[in-house]
Design a protein around this motif. Structure first.
Motif, short mmCIF file in Angstrom:
data_model
loop_
_atom_site.label_atom_id
_atom_site.label_comp_id
_atom_site.label_asym_id
_atom_site.label_seq_id
_atom_site.Cartn_x
_atom_site.Cartn_y
_atom_site.Cartn_z
N ASP A 32 -64.59 31.28 -51.27
CA ASP A 32 -64.85 30.48 -49.72
C ASP A 32 -65.52 29.68 -50.24
O ASP A 32 -65.75 29.22 -49.47
CB ASP A 32 -64.60 31.60 -48.38
N SER A 33 -66.44 29.77 -50.51
CA SER A 33 -68.16 28.92 -50.76
C SER A 33 -67.90 28.02 -52.23
O SER A 33 -67.30 28.96 -53.63
CB SER A 33 -69.14 30.23 -51.15
N HIS A 50 -59.95 28.07 -54.41
CA HIS A 50 -60.76 27.98 -52.80
C HIS A 50 -60.14 28.64 -51.21
O HIS A 50 -58.84 27.95 -51.20
CB HIS A 50 -61.06 26.35 -52.95
#
Length: 76
Positions: A32-33, A50
């Motif tokens: 998620d980063s 992502h």
């Protein structure tokens, strides 16, 4: 000393590739980063997904709204 690779660095993925004895294209990074998960993974040739909402801009990597959506991508 012999410090472990820095989290968010492409070196951690290089080390995993070596330890697992696989090619980068055989691995999938789901994160998620973008700066910590996605960019370092793609720098060494991993496919990266992502996990982000629809309002989050993306680049050349794939984007899914939740991990549940990952099953659809694996079949591609």
């Amino acid at each position: 000393g012999n410090l472990p690779p820095k989290f968010g660095s492409a070196d951690i993925f290089r080390k995993l590739i070596g330890q697992l004895k696989v090619r980068p294209e055989e691995m999938l990074m789901v994160g998620d980063s973008v700066p910590i998960d996605i960019i370092p993974a793609t720098e060494v040739g991993l496919r990266a997904v992502h996990v982000a909402d629809d309002n989050t801009p993306t680049n050349s990597w794939e984007k899914i709204p939740s991990v549940i959506s990952l099953l659809e991508l694996i079949d591609k």
